[in-house]
Write a protein that holds these residues in place. Structure first.
Motif, PDB file in Angstrom:
ATOM      1  N   VAL A 217       0.836  -1.198   0.000  1.00 44.74           N
ATOM      2  CA  VAL A 217       0.000   0.000   0.000  1.00 44.74           C
ATOM      3  C   VAL A 217       0.870   1.247   0.000  1.00 44.74           C
ATOM      4  N   ALA A 218       1.923   1.250   0.793  1.00 45.32           N
ATOM      5  CA  ALA A 218       2.832   2.404   0.815  1.00 45.32           C
ATOM      6  C   ALA A 218       3.464   2.621  -0.554  1.00 45.32           C
ATOM      7  N   GLY A 219       3.807   1.534  -1.237  1.00 46.91           N
ATOM      8  CA  GLY A 219       4.381   1.661  -2.572  1.00 46.91           C
ATOM      9  C   GLY A 219       3.427   2.310  -3.562  1.00 46.91           C
ATOM     10  N   LEU A 220       2.156   2.008  -3.427  1.00 47.27           N
ATOM     11  CA  LEU A 220       1.159   2.640  -4.295  1.00 47.27           C
ATOM     12  C   LEU A 220       1.101   4.146  -4.058  1.00 47.27           C
ATOM     13  N   VAL A 221       1.178   4.540  -2.799  1.00 46.60           N
ATOM     14  CA  VAL A 221       1.128   5.972  -2.480  1.00 46.60           C
ATOM     15  C   VAL A 221       2.359   6.689  -3.027  1.00 46.60           C
ATOM     16  N   TRP A 222       3.535   6.088  -2.831  1.00 47.28           N
ATOM     17  CA  TRP A 222       4.757   6.715  -3.356  1.00 47.28           C
ATOM     18  C   TRP A 222       4.715   6.801  -4.880  1.00 47.28           C
ATOM     19  N   ALA A 223       4.129   5.794  -5.530  1.00 51.67           N
ATOM     20  CA  ALA A 223       4.092   5.774  -6.993  1.00 51.67           C
ATOM     21  C   ALA A 223       3.202   6.871  -7.566  1.00 51.67           C
ATOM     22  N   ASP A 224       2.168   7.273  -6.827  1.00 48.22           N
ATOM     23  CA  ASP A 224       1.247   8.287  -7.326  1.00 48.22           C
ATOM     24  C   ASP A 224       0.757   9.157  -6.174  1.00 48.22           C
ATOM     25  N   PRO A 225       1.641   9.999  -5.616  1.00 50.77           N
ATOM     26  CA  PRO A 225       1.259  10.789  -4.442  1.00 50.77           C
ATOM     27  C   PRO A 225       0.179  11.822  -4.732  1.00 50.77           C
ATOM     28  N   ALA A 226      -0.005  12.169  -6.007  1.00 47.32           N
ATOM     29  CA  ALA A 226      -1.002  13.186  -6.357  1.00 47.32           C
ATOM     30  C   ALA A 226      -2.429  12.642  -6.360  1.00 47.32           C
ATOM     31  N   HIS A 227      -2.570  11.325  -6.295  1.00 46.78           N
ATOM     32  CA  HIS A 227      -3.908  10.748  -6.301  1.00 46.78           C
ATOM     33  C   HIS A 227      -4.642  11.091  -5.000  1.00 46.78           C
ATOM     34  N   PRO A 228      -5.934  11.424  -5.072  1.00 44.71           N
ATOM     35  CA  PRO A 228      -6.693  11.790  -3.853  1.00 44.71           C
ATOM     36  C   PRO A 228      -7.110  10.565  -3.046  1.00 44.71           C
ATOM     37  N   TYR A 263       2.598  12.360   5.041  1.00 42.17           N
ATOM     38  CA  TYR A 263       4.063  12.320   5.102  1.00 42.17           C
ATOM     39  C   TYR A 263       4.669  12.182   3.707  1.00 42.17           C
ATOM     40  N   VAL A 264       4.104  11.297   2.891  1.00 44.00           N
ATOM     41  CA  VAL A 264       4.612  11.093   1.537  1.00 44.00           C
ATOM     42  C   VAL A 264       4.472  12.381   0.728  1.00 44.00           C
ATOM     43  N   ARG A 265       3.315  13.016   0.807  1.00 43.26           N
ATOM     44  CA  ARG A 265       3.097  14.244   0.038  1.00 43.26           C
ATOM     45  C   ARG A 265       4.079  15.338   0.448  1.00 43.26           C
ATOM     46  N   PHE A 266       4.289  15.475   1.744  1.00 42.84           N
ATOM     47  CA  PHE A 266       5.235  16.488   2.210  1.00 42.84           C
ATOM     48  C   PHE A 266       6.644  16.175   1.709  1.00 42.84           C
ATOM     49  N   SER A 267       7.052  14.912   1.775  1.00 39.95           N
ATOM     50  CA  SER A 267       8.392  14.521   1.323  1.00 39.95           C
ATOM     51  C   SER A 267       8.570  14.787  -0.164  1.00 39.95           C
ATOM     52  N   VAL A 268       7.559  14.452  -0.957  1.00 40.97           N
ATOM     53  CA  VAL A 268       7.633  14.687  -2.402  1.00 40.97           C
ATOM     54  C   VAL A 268       7.702  16.182  -2.693  1.00 40.97           C
ATOM     55  N   ALA A 269       6.877  16.966  -2.013  1.00 42.81           N
ATOM     56  CA  ALA A 269       6.888  18.412  -2.226  1.00 42.81           C
ATOM     57  C   ALA A 269       8.248  19.003  -1.886  1.00 42.81           C
ATOM     58  N   ALA A 283       3.408  21.610  -5.421  1.00 44.71           N
ATOM     59  CA  ALA A 283       2.108  21.296  -4.833  1.00 44.71           C
ATOM     60  C   ALA A 283       1.328  20.332  -5.713  1.00 44.71           C
ATOM     61  N   THR A 284       1.368  20.556  -7.019  1.00 41.57           N
ATOM     62  CA  THR A 284       0.655  19.687  -7.957  1.00 41.57           C
ATOM     63  C   THR A 284       1.237  18.277  -7.951  1.00 41.57           C
ATOM     64  N   ALA A 285       2.567  18.175  -8.004  1.00 37.33           N
ATOM     65  CA  ALA A 285       3.222  16.860  -8.049  1.00 37.33           C
ATOM     66  C   ALA A 285       2.980  16.066  -6.779  1.00 37.33           C
ATOM     67  N   ALA A 286       2.864  16.764  -5.656  1.00 43.48           N
ATOM     68  CA  ALA A 286       2.731  16.087  -4.369  1.00 43.48           C
ATOM     69  C   ALA A 286       1.290  15.768  -3.994  1.00 43.48           C
ATOM     70  N   GLY A 287       0.341  16.296  -4.753  1.00 42.09           N
ATOM     71  CA  GLY A 287      -1.049  15.985  -4.465  1.00 42.09           C
ATOM     72  C   GLY A 287      -1.754  16.957  -3.555  1.00 42.09           C
TER      73      GLY A 287
END
Length: 320
Positions: A217-228, A263-269, A283-287
């Protein structure tokens, strides 16, 4: 002007760079200022073995060392419960009463904490030790993100290279920004990063999932952090109930699924900003739905806006 005596309390298992990095800053300052005397000491006056296997001679035992302008307590790769011995604590207690400034590098903060010298104070350590420091010593206001923190006469820093940043800051306090800049240029390092600057290396270094389902599940979030993502959707993707997924995340990562997504969104941003992307692009890339939502997240976690964060990072690069 007499030299300022800088004492380093070393011990068996001391991390070499925690000791040698800051020490070299003071030694390098002597090329132009002749301002410091670096004095390694140990609890009993005997040489010590370091993290890389090399042995370090010392000037004397801690109790024989006299007065210091600054005392530095480095950390270790060993667990704090292993290297923070009664002998080391007694030596540190003795030195703490004979110095103007008291500093720690990395897990050296556990020595100060065990002596109660950080109670009621702001402090930091290497990101991989901050949770343990906060849990074991709730009287300390642990700040996990800054590379170093000053509270009164006590300075604490994150690990390894952050000790160089802290030493440069001390040189600047003593002799001004030009002196510190000259040392940084000579050592080919950054003119010290602001103490409030993030421990950048920790951006993707949160706890690694151990459970296969949580890892998936964590891998899915990292793969597409912009998904709601919603918790219900994540549970469905994992083929489990919301309650079961939440229980697994709590046990594995000590966070809820929603907290992990944040956490993932913040890290990506933060990575996007470090790479030079605009706030809107990050902001867009991180969701984050809007730049304002990302701004609120940064202020909550770091105390500064994304724009100020990026300006600080860029100014560090320019000052090398």
């Amino acid at each position: 002007m007499s030299r300022r005596r800088i004492g380093f309390l070393v011990f068996d298992g001391v991390k070499m760079l925690d000791f040698a990095g800051p020490a070299e800053v003071f030694v390098e300052a002597n090329q132009t200022l002749d301002a410091y005397e670096v004095v390694p000491v140990s609890a009993d006056g005997r040489e010590v073995g370091t993290s890389i296997g090399a042995r370090v001679s010392v000037a004397c035992a801690a109790h024989e060392a006299g007065w210091f302008d600054t005392v530095v307590i480095p950390g270790s790769e060993l667990a704090p419960r292993e290297f923070v011995t009664p002998e080391l604590l007694e030596a540190a207690r003795s030195l703490a009463g004979r110095t103007r400034r008291l500093t720690s590098i990395c897990s050296g903060a556990f020595v100060l904490a065990e002596l109660g010298l950080l109670n009621g104070k702001r402090a930091t350590t290497h990101w991989k030790f901050t949770r343990e420091l906060a849990q074991r010593y709730p009287e300390i206001r642990v700040e996990p993100d800054p590379i170093f923190v000053r509270d009164g006469r006590v300075f604490t820093s994150a690990g390894v290279a952050a000790g160089v940043d802290l030493a440069l800051a001390l040189v600047e306090d003593d002799h001004g920004a030009d002196a510190a800049r000259a040392v940084a240029q000579s050592l080919l390092v950054y003119m010290q990063r602001s103490g409030g600057q993030s421990q950048f290396s920790a951006s993707l270094s949160g706890p690694a999932p151990r459970t296969p389902l949580v890892r998936a599940v964590a891998g899915l979030v990292w793969a597409d952090p912009a998904h709601p993502y919603t918790v219900q959707e994540l549970a469905s993707l994992g083929g489990v109930s919301v309650r079961h997924l939440t229980r697994l995340f709590r046990a594995d990562l000590e966070s809820s699924p929603a907290e992990y997504v944040a956490y993932v969104r913040f890290s990506v941003a933060r990575e996007k900003l470090d790479a030079g992307c605009t706030v809107t692009e990050s902001a867009t890339a991180a969701g984050y739905g809007t730049s304002e939502a990302m701004r609120r997240a940064f202020v909550a976690r770091l105390g500064i806006s994304p724009r100020k964060y990026q300006q600080r990072f860029r100014s560090t690069l320019r000052s090398a």
